[in-house]
Design an enzyme around this catalytic site. Structure first.
Site, mmCIF file in Angstrom:
data_model
loop_
_atom_site.group_PDB
_atom_site.id
_atom_site.type_symbol
_atom_site.label_atom_id
_atom_site.label_comp_id
_atom_site.label_asym_id
_atom_site.label_seq_id
_atom_site.Cartn_x
_atom_site.Cartn_y
_atom_site.Cartn_z
ATOM 1 N N HIS A 104 12.182 7.085 -8.019
ATOM 2 C CA HIS A 104 11.131 7.214 -9.043
ATOM 3 C C HIS A 104 9.772 7.471 -8.410
ATOM 4 C CE1 HIS A 104 8.369 6.134 -12.284
ATOM 5 N NE2 HIS A 104 7.949 5.089 -11.591
ATOM 6 N N PHE A 105 9.421 6.654 -7.400
ATOM 7 C CA PHE A 105 8.047 6.853 -6.926
ATOM 8 C C PHE A 105 7.923 8.018 -5.948
ATOM 9 C CE2 PHE A 105 9.005 2.993 -4.208
ATOM 10 C CZ PHE A 105 8.823 3.556 -2.954
ATOM 11 N N HIS A 106 9.078 8.536 -5.474
ATOM 12 C CA HIS A 106 8.951 9.770 -4.697
ATOM 13 C C HIS A 106 8.776 10.986 -5.625
ATOM 14 C CE1 HIS A 106 9.896 7.374 -1.169
ATOM 15 N NE2 HIS A 106 9.349 8.361 -0.496
ATOM 16 N N ARG A 135 17.418 -0.884 -2.399
ATOM 17 C CA ARG A 135 16.252 -0.319 -1.729
ATOM 18 C C ARG A 135 15.841 -1.271 -0.614
ATOM 19 N NH1 ARG A 135 10.781 -1.490 -5.335
ATOM 20 N NH2 ARG A 135 9.862 -0.434 -3.562
ATOM 21 N N ARG A 136 14.972 -0.810 0.260
ATOM 22 C CA ARG A 136 14.378 -1.644 1.299
ATOM 23 C C ARG A 136 15.413 -2.414 2.108
ATOM 24 N NH1 ARG A 136 9.212 -4.306 -1.796
ATOM 25 N NH2 ARG A 136 7.831 -2.699 -1.064
ATOM 26 N N HIS A 163 0.151 -2.042 -10.294
ATOM 27 C CA HIS A 163 0.371 -0.969 -11.264
ATOM 28 C C HIS A 163 -0.846 -0.060 -11.436
ATOM 29 C CE1 HIS A 163 3.078 1.325 -13.551
ATOM 30 N NE2 HIS A 163 2.108 1.529 -14.409
ATOM 31 N N TYR A 187 -1.848 4.300 -10.932
ATOM 32 C CA TYR A 187 -2.693 5.189 -11.762
ATOM 33 C C TYR A 187 -3.939 5.636 -11.005
ATOM 34 C CZ TYR A 187 0.538 4.173 -15.439
ATOM 35 O OH TYR A 187 1.689 4.072 -16.158
#
Ligand code: HAS
Length: 554
Positions: free
Chosen positions: A376-378, A441-442, A225, A229
């Site tokens: 989300h992370f894209h 996913r994956r 995590h 950041y």
């Protein structure tokens, strides 16, 4: 003394090291981007990988190159340059350590990449057990981490020298921010270094037969995590301290910016369980505690949004704008250095909302392990952060190479930003929707392609392939611009913009630089959030990877 003053230009010797980092970062972007395109095409079900290439192999190349190599190299290069610009030229010793760090990271990257290409490490970018890679892959990753520590040490040395030469004064904002990010990175990477050195390496070398999977995943997410950041904070450095200068405005508050960075240091580490909410073996009470802490780490992002709106609004009013959104019209839309990061900022509003959904325990049960998370992370990493990195390159690369961002390249850069946005709207949008319909996913298309439920997902997968193809065009554009700015643009001076606080009389409280205090609280929070769960895991968790396989979730 040169090092005492803020220099307008980064010393060419420091510039060379920063550029070395950028070359590796952009090579990673080129190769990783190609793998991303292949992935979306395969997932559409309309295309098969040639020459026996495996889906998980390209997924690993994509994730490792984009998530670990591009980011770490870009960030280290940017921070190294930002500290040189604001705290003074690095000393020869710091520069030497920086170069050693760069080469150690590069050798590690080559080792890990070779193993992935040889199909000996199709373990995805999170590489946690029970997936097992060749030991050279783990050793390569260890080199990347150790190299980044050396790079970080060089930055800390220059910051420490500035503090010594300027007693009682708050350090330059950009240097302070870079050091917070480096310190957070060092504390966070202790987790991943522990699992690699004490669990995964001995296991892949055959020195031990089993590995405690829950411990390895927990150590990974202790790191995972703050890793996100670590990607975000350099973008925030640009939004807080550089964008105000580019638009001709002021930083809303230097102290507020520093406080938000300190909150990231404190709260970004003891929250790893929010990636493990569906995992057995962790008491729900501890998961609850870490969910609460996750909501604490949202606060500095809300402070950032507030501060940015305030900067834009005050600048707008100074230009005569009126009404709630009058400021919007007077922003410098024709300047790629502003527009491209701004697209990233605007995308961070829905991206952050998605993160809040993920963190909300019950809703996490709906989206976990679905392609929603990939969406989300894209939006967060691959849009907000990456577009800001591109925006930084548009002035930093020519600044370091002694060239100019021409009008033509500026125009192409703005087009690049919009192309990226459109491609991502298709791809990430479709991923979010398919995730809500339970799309995993994956997972290679071949594992679910002809199931009844999968038919429902096909339109979203085609939309992802369309988005992926548009994004690939975006990658070609950024590579053209990068190569132009590094080698071919006309010689000249490009500014390294550094903003000033609106209230220059306001001196940031010196407590912000009290590292004993902040590191002490960080350590206490980590100990509080992790000690008892760890004891529990070691005493009660199933002992090895065989036990884990029966859980069925990775
Ligand atoms: Fe996340 C999963 C929760 C932020 C990246 N996240 C991931 C993964 C990645 C990732 C890579 O709680 C997948 C890992 C894997 O492979 O399994 N995430 C959050 C939360 C936040 C958050 C609460 N994530 C990020 C950022 C990332 C990132 C940033 C990369 C850079 N995330 C999760 C959770 C999971 C997760 C769960 C696990 C899911 C699962 O089940 O597996 C927060 O930090 C978000 C706070 C953000 C805001 C937005 C503030 C807005 C600002 C912009 C202002 C704009 C302006 C412009 C001024 C509150 C600052 C104005 C423009 C106009 C047009 C008006």
């Amino acid at each position: 003394m040169i090092s005492q003053t803020t220099k307008l230009k980064v010393d060419p010797r420091d510039g060379k090291l920063a550029m070395a980092h950028f070359y590796v970062a952009f090579i990673a972007l080129a190769l990783g981007g190609l793998m991303g395109l292949l992935q979306t095409l395969v997932r559409s079900g309309k295309f098969e990988l040639p020459w026996g290439i495996d889906y998980y192999q390209i997924l690993t190349v994509h994730g490792v190159l984009m998530g670990l190599v591009l980011t770490t190299f870009f960030i280290m290069g940017f921070q190294y340059a930002a500290i040189s610009r604001t705290a003074g030229t690095h000393s020869p010793a710091a520069r030497r350590i920086g170069w050693i760090g760069f080469w150690v990271m590069t050798v590690g990257t080559i080792m890990a990449a070779t193993m992935v290409l040889l199909k000996e490490a199709s373990v995805l970018y999170t590489f946690y057990a029970p997936l097992k890679a060749h030991w050279i892959f783990y050793l390569g990753l260890t080199f990347v981490v150790v190299g980044s520590w050396l790079d970080g040490a060089a930055q800390i040395m220059t910051y420490a020298r500035w503090r010594k030469e300027n007693p009682g004064k708050p350090s330059p904002l950009l240097s302070f921010m870079a050091i917070i990010n480096t310190v957070m990175w060092i504390v966070a990477t202790l987790g991943v270094a522990s699992t690699v050195l004490f669990q995964l390496l001995p296991w892949s070398l055959g020195l031990v037969d089993t590995v405690d999977v829950l411990v390895s995943r927990t150590l990974f997410w202790y790191f995972g995590h703050p890793l996100v950041y670590f990607w975000l904070l350099p973008a925030y450095m640009c939004w807080y301290a550089i964008i105000p200068k580019i638009i001709g405005g002021k930083i809303f508050s230097d102290s507020l910016a520093r406080l938000s960075f300190i909150l990231f240091l404190l709260f970004s580490i003891p929250v790893g369980f929010h990636h493990q909410l569906t995992e057995p073996g962790i008491d729900p009470a501890w998961k609850f505690l870490q969910v609460v802490l996750t909501f604490m780490v949202i606060i500095p992002s809300l402070m950032t949004a507030f501060s940015l709106f305030a900067t834009f609004e005050r600048y707008g009013r100074s230009k005569g704008a009126t009404g709630l959104f009058g400021w919007f019209k007077v922003l410098p839309w024709k300047d790629a250095r502003f527009t491209v990061p701004f697209i990233g900022m605007a995308s961070f509003i829905p991206a952050g909302a998605g993160g809040i959904i993920n963190a909300s325990n019950q809703m996490n049960q709906v989206v976990h392990n679905t392609i929603w998370v990939t969406g989300h992370f894209h939006l967060t990493a691959a849009t907000s952060v990456v577009l800001t990195f591109f925006g930084i390159s548009y002035w930093l690369v020519p600044h370091l190479t002694g060239r100019k961002l021409t009008k033509a390249m500026n125009k192409l850069a703005i087009i690049q930003g919009w192309v990226w946005f459109i491609g991502m709207a298709f791809m990430s949008g479709a991923m979010h929707f398919q995730g809500l319909l339970g799309g995993p996913r994956r997972s290679a298309f071949s594992t679910y392609g002809d199931s009844a439920q999968a038919l429902e997902w096909i339109p979203y997968q085609i939309a992802q392939a369309v988005g992926g193809s548009i994004l690939f065009l975006g990658i070609i554009l950024i590579l053209i611009i990068f190569i132009n700015l590094a080698f071919f643009a006309p010689k000249g001076e490009e500014e390294f913009p550094v903003g000033e606080a609106e209230n220059s009389e306001e001196k940031a409280p010196m407590i912000f630089e009290n590292w004993k205090l902040w590191l002490g609280i960080t350590a206490l929070l980590i100990i509080f959030a992790y000690t008892i769960p760890f004891i529990d895991m070691i005493q009660n968790a199933p002992p090895g990877s065989e036990g884990f396989k029966t859980w069925g979730s990775w």
